[in-house]
Motif scaffolding. Sequence first.
Motif, PDB file in Angstrom:
ATOM      1  N   THR A 402      44.019  32.125  41.372  1.00 48.82           N
ATOM      2  CA  THR A 402      44.762  33.320  41.881  1.00 48.82           C
ATOM      3  C   THR A 402      43.695  33.493  42.904  1.00 48.82           C
ATOM      4  O   THR A 402      42.427  33.632  42.895  1.00 48.82           O
ATOM      5  N   TYR A 403      44.168  33.840  44.121  1.00 48.53           N
ATOM      6  CA  TYR A 403      43.591  34.394  45.537  1.00 48.53           C
ATOM      7  C   TYR A 403      44.150  35.796  45.709  1.00 48.53           C
ATOM      8  O   TYR A 403      45.245  35.859  45.758  1.00 48.53           O
ATOM      9  N   SER A 404      43.253  36.799  45.697  1.00 49.61           N
ATOM     10  CA  SER A 404      43.673  38.205  45.967  1.00 49.61           C
ATOM     11  C   SER A 404      42.732  38.725  47.083  1.00 49.61           C
ATOM     12  O   SER A 404      41.541  38.606  47.099  1.00 49.61           O
ATOM     13  N   GLU A 405      43.466  39.285  47.975  1.00 50.61           N
ATOM     14  CA  GLU A 405      42.739  40.237  49.051  1.00 50.61           C
ATOM     15  C   GLU A 405      43.252  41.686  49.251  1.00 50.61           C
ATOM     16  O   GLU A 405      44.570  41.490  49.292  1.00 50.61           O
ATOM     17  N   GLY A 406      42.591  42.563  49.244  1.00 50.36           N
ATOM     18  CA  GLY A 406      42.989  43.784  49.109  1.00 50.36           C
ATOM     19  C   GLY A 406      42.051  44.950  49.849  1.00 50.36           C
ATOM     20  O   GLY A 406      40.972  44.440  50.222  1.00 50.36           O
ATOM     21  N   ARG A 407      42.762  46.001  50.342  1.00 54.49           N
ATOM     22  CA  ARG A 407      42.049  46.930  50.852  1.00 54.49           C
ATOM     23  C   ARG A 407      42.565  48.401  50.362  1.00 54.49           C
ATOM     24  O   ARG A 407      43.631  48.441  50.238  1.00 54.49           O
ATOM     25  N   SER A 408      41.697  48.968  50.121  1.00 56.84           N
ATOM     26  CA  SER A 408      41.835  50.535  49.969  1.00 56.84           C
ATOM     27  C   SER A 408      41.345  51.492  50.826  1.00 56.84           C
ATOM     28  O   SER A 408      40.137  51.302  51.534  1.00 56.84           O
ATOM     29  N   LEU A 453      37.234  56.375  53.909  1.00 55.00           N
ATOM     30  CA  LEU A 453      36.603  55.435  52.922  1.00 55.00           C
ATOM     31  C   LEU A 453      37.570  54.291  53.163  1.00 55.00           C
ATOM     32  O   LEU A 453      38.815  54.165  53.202  1.00 55.00           O
ATOM     33  N   HIS A 454      36.851  53.128  53.448  1.00 55.16           N
ATOM     34  CA  HIS A 454      37.500  51.836  53.370  1.00 55.16           C
ATOM     35  C   HIS A 454      36.872  50.911  52.249  1.00 55.16           C
ATOM     36  O   HIS A 454      35.541  50.785  52.420  1.00 55.16           O
ATOM     37  N   ASP A 455      37.589  50.383  51.601  1.00 50.62           N
ATOM     38  CA  ASP A 455      37.126  49.357  50.749  1.00 50.62           C
ATOM     39  C   ASP A 455      37.869  47.923  50.779  1.00 50.62           C
ATOM     40  O   ASP A 455      39.061  48.155  50.649  1.00 50.62           O
ATOM     41  N   ARG A 456      36.962  47.055  50.792  1.00 52.40           N
ATOM     42  CA  ARG A 456      37.758  45.810  51.024  1.00 52.40           C
ATOM     43  C   ARG A 456      37.268  44.645  50.167  1.00 52.40           C
ATOM     44  O   ARG A 456      36.179  44.854  49.593  1.00 52.40           O
ATOM     45  N   LEU A 457      38.152  44.008  49.473  1.00 56.09           N
ATOM     46  CA  LEU A 457      37.666  43.128  48.359  1.00 56.09           C
ATOM     47  C   LEU A 457      38.716  41.867  48.374  1.00 56.09           C
ATOM     48  O   LEU A 457      39.760  41.753  48.653  1.00 56.09           O
ATOM     49  N   GLU A 458      37.820  40.772  48.274  1.00 57.86           N
ATOM     50  CA  GLU A 458      38.286  39.512  47.814  1.00 57.86           C
ATOM     51  C   GLU A 458      38.005  38.689  46.749  1.00 57.86           C
ATOM     52  O   GLU A 458      36.874  38.809  46.433  1.00 57.86           O
ATOM     53  N   ASN A 459      38.871  38.366  46.184  1.00 56.14           N
ATOM     54  CA  ASN A 459      38.708  37.645  44.597  1.00 56.14           C
ATOM     55  C   ASN A 459      39.432  36.496  44.522  1.00 56.14           C
ATOM     56  O   ASN A 459      40.471  35.866  44.914  1.00 56.14           O
ATOM     57  N   PHE A 460      38.562  35.509  44.158  1.00 55.58           N
ATOM     58  CA  PHE A 460      39.149  33.944  43.735  1.00 55.58           C
ATOM     59  C   PHE A 460      38.694  33.553  42.547  1.00 55.58           C
ATOM     60  O   PHE A 460      37.589  33.680  42.357  1.00 55.58           O
ATOM     61  N   ARG A 461      39.767  33.099  41.747  1.00 58.08           N
ATOM     62  CA  ARG A 461      39.500  32.683  40.416  1.00 58.08           C
ATOM     63  C   ARG A 461      40.080  31.384  40.127  1.00 58.08           C
ATOM     64  O   ARG A 461      41.405  31.300  40.583  1.00 58.08           O
ATOM     65  N   TYR A 462      39.731  30.644  39.289  1.00 59.76           N
ATOM     66  CA  TYR A 462      40.109  29.460  38.748  1.00 59.76           C
ATOM     67  C   TYR A 462      40.025  29.177  37.258  1.00 59.76           C
ATOM     68  O   TYR A 462      38.850  29.423  36.849  1.00 59.76           O
ATOM     69  N   ASN A 463      40.888  28.511  36.545  1.00 58.35           N
ATOM     70  CA  ASN A 463      40.746  28.364  35.130  1.00 58.35           C
ATOM     71  C   ASN A 463      41.389  26.887  34.637  1.00 58.35           C
ATOM     72  O   ASN A 463      42.641  26.702  35.117  1.00 58.35           O
ATOM     73  N   PHE A 464      40.580  26.018  34.300  1.00 57.11           N
ATOM     74  CA  PHE A 464      41.146  24.823  33.673  1.00 57.11           C
ATOM     75  C   PHE A 464      41.258  24.928  31.980  1.00 57.11           C
ATOM     76  O   PHE A 464      40.454  25.202  31.458  1.00 57.11           O
ATOM     77  N   THR A 465      42.401  24.249  31.774  1.00 62.63           N
ATOM     78  CA  THR A 465      42.483  24.213  30.191  1.00 62.63           C
ATOM     79  C   THR A 465      43.020  22.810  29.917  1.00 62.63           C
ATOM     80  O   THR A 465      43.863  22.233  30.574  1.00 62.63           O
ATOM     81  N   ILE A 466      42.339  22.607  28.676  1.00 59.60           N
ATOM     82  CA  ILE A 466      42.735  21.038  28.236  1.00 59.60           C
ATOM     83  C   ILE A 466      43.295  21.050  26.552  1.00 59.60           C
ATOM     84  O   ILE A 466      42.063  21.456  25.972  1.00 59.60           O
TER      85      ILE A 466
END
Length: 882
Positions: A402-408, A453-466
């Motif tokens: 998941t790659y998420s980029e947001g702003r509040s 107020l300005h809030d900026r956030l970037e989130n990248f996550r990955y997950n491997f399963t076997i």
Amino acid sequence: MNRPANRFLLKPISLAVVAGLMAPVSTAFAQSNEDEVIEEVVATGTRLKGTATAVMEERKNQAFVADILGAESISRTGDSDAASALRRVTGLTLVDGKFIYVRGLGERYSSTQLNGAVVPSPDPTRNVIPLDLFPSDIIESLSVQKSYSPSMPASFGGGNVDIRLKSIPSEMVFNLSGNVGYNTENSGDVLDYAGGGRDWFGEDDGTRAAPAAIQEMWNSKQFLDDLDPQVALDLFKDVYKDYDPELTSADPDMGLNMTVGNSFDYDDDWRFGFLLTAGYDAQTRASEEYELQDPDRVGDNTILVRFFDDIRGTERTVQWSSMLTLGIDYNRNHRVDYTIVALNDTRDEIREMYGNTENLNQAEGLRIRDIDVEYEERTMYTNQFKGMHTFPELNFLGLDWTYSEGRSIRNAPGNFNTRFVLEDVNDDGVFDTDSEIVLLDAQTAGRYEFQQLHDRLENFRYNFTIPYTMGKWETELKVGANYVTKTRSAENRRFDINTLAVEDSSVLVGNAYSDIFNDDVLETLELNSRAILRDTTIAGDDYVAGQKVDAYYMEADFFYDNKWRFTGGVRWEDFRQVVAPLDPRTNQFDLNDEADRAQLAFQEDDFYPALAVTYFLESDMQLRASIGQTVVRPDLREVSSATYIDPLTNFPIAGTPGLDTTDIINYDLRWEWYREAGNNLSVGLFYKDMEAPIESVQSPAQDGPPLIRIANAESGEVYGLELEFLQGLEVVGNGIWDNLFLSGNVTVSDSEIVLDRQNIVDQTGVSAAITNTTRRMTGHSQYVVNMQLGFDSDNGEHSASVVYNVFGDRILIPGIDGFDDSYEKPFHSFDVVYKYYPDFNTTITFKVQNLLNQDKEIEFEETLLRSETRGTTLGLTYKYDF
């Protein structure tokens, strides 16, 4: 189709599954005539059931304790947003209509995700997200994980809330709905004031903003200090003044929602799809309130020094939301989705407040009248890319990312308050608001405040399963990473109206601020040597903050002989945060010395392990146990020594540089029984052992609201029991009982923290005359009860629910100077929701909320501190599926 469908007679117990476990699937039922000809196929039988079965299976198959609330259950209880829906979950309470307390722990002890990703917050004083920002129309399900797993953020106290948005449908969806509503407190006239031309859309059109000339001075760091009186007057002429309360009839609540989506197959291997939702909702809530600000004590008697005993208020809210999801799937093994979400929640409140202060009181023949206006726009934008991949040729290796980029954004350009003084000149015991009133003659006769107020956030996550199978062992190994980068900037500007600058104080006579300072008056106003504008922006009003989290984790999930399940792992998290309060006049750090500066930069890294064991007593019965080590870190502003106003309580709060994090060891034990036809029962125990819990304490105030400080207690613990059930009432008897079910949950718990007065004084640097050094945690309720009695007709045309929620009293303001803690009293919420399905396409919903007409009350020592009427709300919704 505009005629009622022929319907299959459904066994009501199968419908009972719905209420308890929550979300949507559709199954078709057919009815045949004597010639065995199928007349019609309809889905009314399971329109309530939704994906209740799927939700139940998800909860049952979770390795760690979790509760899940689906879209159909949210619809059934009539809750309009994520915050109000989550109070139905076992052990959760709702505070201020925005924040969820999990197992009695404050909002800082819970984390929130959107589709599994971290998102920014529009709250200027907290990291957490106000959950009322998410309307229920875009929510597919809400997952609350209560026991820690390494794939969750390590900042995990009470639990993690994951808001799952609606995804691409498997077939064409197109529906429209509209709703109207009414609150009993809105009967008669309500307060209003002249706002902007786009208030209906939840957007200020510039009416409330600071005049361009003043804004230009602030931008160039030329503040309104020591202005020439005439220059100050010229600037004041352009300031918006039409904040005087007026009486008007309240508009009814109204809302519109649209959903459209579809999926398309191409060449057998490819599937494309989209989902678009949009919604608008506007509400008006009038109330009568009471507010005590400053009690004193003489001997054994409590003296009320500063209070408002007659408050009328009106709050208008406008919410709009839009969401677009696009998806592509290849061969059912590779799927990529893109989602963009835009949410807005605007609150516009005016209050007219009559009361006393220590110097202006009825004993002296005086009263005060305050006008208080608060306007804020909270907006959040989020872009998310999400991928799910399975590689059969690699032993079914799985990859999720998941790659998420947001702003509040929080824009509050319209905060205004002013004070008038009433004098009973003719001694008739009546304070005439027309003839015995004058604007306060002081440096603080009025105040304007402008916040961004300005809030900026970037989130990248990955997950491997076997997965891997060997004999009686089935294993799944999981490794992953999560990276979060967050930046925040906040700005606050304010100036006061100094009526001491007016040469002739008779000009101040009157009850309308805009008349006293109308254009004609200002053109001829005589001033002395003082300026009518005073810039009261202070150091620390501005701040910048940054946060970066790098996390890596490993988990292993082992099944043995379909009897035992062992799940465990560890998370390593590197957390870095810096908060820098700024002096707006110099744009330099507002730091007293190097020691303060060092304390504002915060870094820690550690390992956070967890282990869960499940024993399958029967195919439908299991016993779970888990243990996990987590941490709770201070919020952004809580490590800054600058004082700020909490927008939720209006109390001044000062953070504490060097505040310690809270270490927590979490224990959970739960027995679950998933029975026939959706009936279920679970009993759980939990215990949390905390070191240095973060708590709010009071410091004695000179005048007005108390000063709240943030400090570490010495130790703390929370423990309790949770019971949840769903049962069809056909066990009671035949007939109507076959159409009824009862579901609910009960949580009984307790908490204790130990504070050391001297340690808190040493940590905060101010007096901390704490009354109770051993007490419950702030916000903790010793019991929470949710009950739902549901009815579903045999022909599927009618359903109804009676829903009840109550929480035990909870500390909101810790006591000082010998006064006991202030408790919010139990609120008995009793709601009724009825749904009618006249045909396959149409749903009509009627709901009544707060049927008991309960008021919100806060007390200390059997003395009323605050109260607010809530009224009973009636709502009607019409939905049509095309």
